[in-house]
Design an enzyme around this catalytic site. Structure first.
Site, mmCIF file in Angstrom:
data_model
loop_
_atom_site.group_PDB
_atom_site.id
_atom_site.type_symbol
_atom_site.label_atom_id
_atom_site.label_comp_id
_atom_site.label_asym_id
_atom_site.label_seq_id
_atom_site.Cartn_x
_atom_site.Cartn_y
_atom_site.Cartn_z
ATOM 1 N N LYS A 22 0.835 -1.218 0.000
ATOM 2 C CA LYS A 22 0.000 0.000 0.000
ATOM 3 C C LYS A 22 0.865 1.262 0.000
ATOM 4 C CE LYS A 22 -1.691 1.442 4.119
ATOM 5 N NZ LYS A 22 -1.371 2.818 4.537
ATOM 6 N N ASN A 23 1.839 1.306 0.906
ATOM 7 C CA ASN A 23 2.587 2.549 1.076
ATOM 8 C C ASN A 23 3.586 2.811 -0.049
ATOM 9 O OD1 ASN A 23 1.100 3.103 3.291
ATOM 10 N ND2 ASN A 23 2.651 2.475 4.795
ATOM 11 N N ARG A 121 0.695 14.419 13.188
ATOM 12 C CA ARG A 121 1.405 14.064 11.954
ATOM 13 C C ARG A 121 1.645 15.335 11.139
ATOM 14 N NH1 ARG A 121 -0.980 8.594 9.524
ATOM 15 N NH2 ARG A 121 0.959 8.703 8.345
ATOM 16 N N ASP A 309 4.690 0.355 12.045
ATOM 17 C CA ASP A 309 3.483 -0.287 11.506
ATOM 18 C C ASP A 309 3.342 -1.745 11.951
ATOM 19 O OD1 ASP A 309 2.845 2.097 10.310
ATOM 20 O OD2 ASP A 309 3.582 1.541 8.325
HETATM 21 N N1 EPU Z 1 7.193 14.100 10.821
HETATM 22 C C1 EPU Z 1 7.444 15.403 11.142
HETATM 23 N N2 EPU Z 1 7.282 16.350 10.160
HETATM 24 C C2 EPU Z 1 6.915 16.018 8.899
HETATM 25 C C3 EPU Z 1 6.673 14.676 8.574
HETATM 26 C C4 EPU Z 1 6.832 13.723 9.559
HETATM 27 O O1 EPU Z 1 7.794 15.723 12.269
HETATM 28 O O2 EPU Z 1 6.793 16.913 8.057
HETATM 29 C C5 EPU Z 1 7.361 13.071 11.858
HETATM 30 C C6 EPU Z 1 6.066 12.313 12.106
HETATM 31 O O3 EPU Z 1 5.245 12.974 13.021
HETATM 32 C C7 EPU Z 1 6.593 10.996 12.626
HETATM 33 C C8 EPU Z 1 7.875 10.799 11.832
HETATM 34 O O4 EPU Z 1 8.251 12.100 11.396
HETATM 35 O O5 EPU Z 1 6.919 11.103 13.973
HETATM 36 C C9 EPU Z 1 7.743 9.884 10.655
HETATM 37 O O6 EPU Z 1 6.627 10.259 9.859
HETATM 38 P P1 EPU Z 1 6.596 9.986 8.297
HETATM 39 O O7 EPU Z 1 6.499 11.280 7.584
HETATM 40 O O8 EPU Z 1 7.708 9.066 7.925
HETATM 41 O O9 EPU Z 1 5.202 9.236 8.126
HETATM 42 P P2 EPU Z 1 4.287 9.274 6.860
HETATM 43 O O10 EPU Z 1 5.133 9.386 5.654
HETATM 44 O O11 EPU Z 1 3.197 10.234 7.066
HETATM 45 C C10 EPU Z 1 4.382 6.704 6.372
HETATM 46 C C11 EPU Z 1 3.376 5.608 6.248
HETATM 47 C C12 EPU Z 1 2.824 5.268 7.624
HETATM 48 C C13 EPU Z 1 3.981 4.859 8.528
HETATM 49 C C14 EPU Z 1 5.035 5.981 8.575
HETATM 50 C C15 EPU Z 1 6.264 5.617 9.363
HETATM 51 C C16 EPU Z 1 2.511 6.013 4.051
HETATM 52 C C17 EPU Z 1 1.363 6.386 3.196
HETATM 53 N N3 EPU Z 1 2.311 6.046 5.372
HETATM 54 O O12 EPU Z 1 3.658 7.824 6.912
HETATM 55 O O13 EPU Z 1 1.968 4.152 7.426
HETATM 56 O O14 EPU Z 1 3.525 4.590 9.819
HETATM 57 O O15 EPU Z 1 5.434 6.308 7.234
HETATM 58 O O16 EPU Z 1 6.889 4.519 8.827
HETATM 59 O O17 EPU Z 1 3.561 5.650 3.541
HETATM 60 C C18 EPU Z 1 0.232 2.681 7.947
HETATM 61 O O18 EPU Z 1 0.467 2.110 6.874
HETATM 62 O O19 EPU Z 1 -0.527 2.188 8.834
HETATM 63 C C19 EPU Z 1 0.863 3.968 8.223
HETATM 64 C C20 EPU Z 1 0.416 4.793 9.143
#
Ligand code: EPU
Length: 422
Positions: A22-23, A121, A309
């Site tokens: 998915k991701n 987030r 995850d």
């Molecule tokens: N963060 C910041 N600032 C930002 C972006 C992120 O501080 O601008 C922080 C977040 O709050 C978090 C950390 O950095 O503490 C990591 O967040 P990340 O941006 O990596 O998460 P994401 O890209 O929004 C993806 C997955 C999530 C998964 C996370 C971590 C996708 C669509 N989603 O989210 O997947 O938990 O990476 O690996 O790729 C899931 O599939 O259940 C899911 C939530």
């Protein structure tokens, strides 16, 4: 809203195939907007999140169709720069439209994602990255508005308090593939989904070095072309099946479990006395019929660390270990919505800051529980398999967002499971 009825105490038995990740495929749908030529994605899982993304891509003006099982064709001859709130609010991952729209159209307006049940987030790193690429970025009426007319390559440190950002890295890569000059992203996310996205982009004509490492170098090109790409298997789904097999004391062959993507989980499971047999580069076998699960201490971290995850699923498994386990969350310190629901089933888990302290060995009994997010729901399924009696999991639309055919796959492994349609 559908719910699941699971009668526990039944060992999973047989083989299960992992679907596409998915991701990985969500940003890949967005990447198809970088060209006016046809992009064909294969091994795309049939998930509600994928259908949401298709809806958004279509609303932006691209032609998109699901031409065969797991195959989606996207052609974005015309694209609108505005991703409206009504669509974006359904799925946070739509933030990854920001990079491709800015690159292709030199402007973008993407609704700012709101709160999330797994914790704060923020998107500050996405914005920092776009600004570093010399874009003008403003937040206006709930939208992130990007003026990318003067976008050019830059050196960008893309780390925050919690380490790297997965969709943030995807966004900055997708923006810089068409930017003039060279971009170097430091502290880039190393997740396999990012590497797979880069593979797709390179097939489209992008010049990217270092994908899968913390330093990624992108040399901008004037345009990208069409592509045919098969999405990598979902490592989180694979891990979920390994954990479910262990919790049910079953014997399961997981096809599409890639050893190279699951090192941290295998390490944790080894410490928990759970042996996983690597059958091939892409399959693993668990025989948990005689396994005595031992307690663990584990901490989630960005890849190649233990994935956040899989944290909820591991919490559910550790209710079956004799002794105290401590599982600490370093990515989303508030991601413990599963804990009170697991406790309703008899688990003994307390929270201390960003850690769950699990006193394993308590008997779990089936109960009505509520799914709160995707991985918390998976944890409830795992607990239900290990529990005595019937568990009624409501709000399973969360599961349908990220696990393709979870009830059919579980039933094929012998689980006593029924989907109750409402
Ligand atoms: N963060 C910041 N600032 C930002 C972006 C992120 O501080 O601008 C922080 C977040 O709050 C978090 C950390 O950095 O503490 C990591 O967040 P990340 O941006 O990596 O998460 P994401 O890209 O929004 C993806 C997955 C999530 C998964 C996370 C971590 C996708 C669509 N989603 O989210 O997947 O938990 O990476 O690996 O790729 C899931 O599939 O259940 C899911 C939530």
């Amino acid at each position: 809203m559908d719910s699941l009825l699971i009668n526990g105490g039944c060992r999973l038995n047989g083989e299960v195939s992992v679907s596409g990740a998915k991701n990985a495929c969500l940003p890949m749908f967005a990447a198809a907007l970088l060209t006016d030529q046809k992009c064909v994605l294969k091994n795309v899982p049939d998930l509600s999140d994928v259908r949401f993304m298709a809806e958004i891509i279509s609303a932006l003006g691209a032609e998109i169709s699901n031409t065969a099982s797991g195959v989606w064709e996207i052609q974005a001859k015309n694209v609108s720069p505005i991703a409206p709130y009504d669509l974006v609010r359904k799925m946070r991952a739509s933030i990854c439209l920001l990079g491709p729209l800015s690159a292709r159209l030199k402007k973008a307006q993407v609704s700012m994602p709101g709160g999330c049940v797994i914790g704060a987030r923020p998107v500050d790193l996405h914005i920092k990255g776009m600004k570093a690429l010399n874009c003008n970025v403003e937040i206006d009426k709930g939208y992130i508005c990007v003026d990318a007319r003067r976008m050019r390559g830059a050196n960008i440190y893309l780390g925050g308090r919690y380490g790297s950002t997965v969709t943030g890295t995807a966004n900055i890569i997708m923006a810089s593939v068409l930017a003039v000059g060279t971009t170097v992203i430091e502290n880039a996310a190393c997740e396999p989904e990012i590497t797979d996205l880069c593979k797709m982009l390179v097939k489209m004509g992008a010049i990217i070095d270092g994908a899968g490492s913390p330093t990624i170098t992108i040399t901008g090109v004037p345009r990208l072309g069409g592509v045919e790409h098969s999405v990598l298997p979902d490592r989180i789904e694979a891990g979920t099946w390994l954990i479910a097999a262990l919790a049910s004391k079953g014997k399961v062959l997981v096809k599409g479990a890639l050893k190279r993507h699951l090192g941290s989980l295998l390490d944790v499971l080894e410490k928990a006395n759970c042996e996983i047999e690597i059958r091939s580069a892409t399959s693993m076998y668990v025989d948990a019929s005689k396994v005595k699960i031992m307690p663990i201490e584990a901490t989630t971290l960005p890849y190649p660390g233990l994935p956040t995850d899989l944290q909820a699923q591991l919490c559910a498994l550790m209710t079956q270990a004799k002794g105290i386990s401590i599982i600490t969350e370093r990515i989303y310190p508030e991601r413990f919505m599963h804990v009170p629901e697991l406790c309703r089933m008899g688990a003994e888990i307390s929270r201390e800051g960003a850690s769950a302290i699990i006193s394993g060995g308590a008997r779990l009994s089936g109960a009505p529980v509520m799914a709160s997010d995707l991985r918390a729901s998976a944890a409830l399924v795992i607990a239900a398999l290990a529990a005595e009696g019937q568990t009624h999991i409501s709000r399973i639309y969360h599961l349908d967002r990220g696990y393709e055919g979870i009830d059919t796959k579980l039933a094929s492994l012998g689980a006593k499971i029924e989907r109750v349609k409402e």
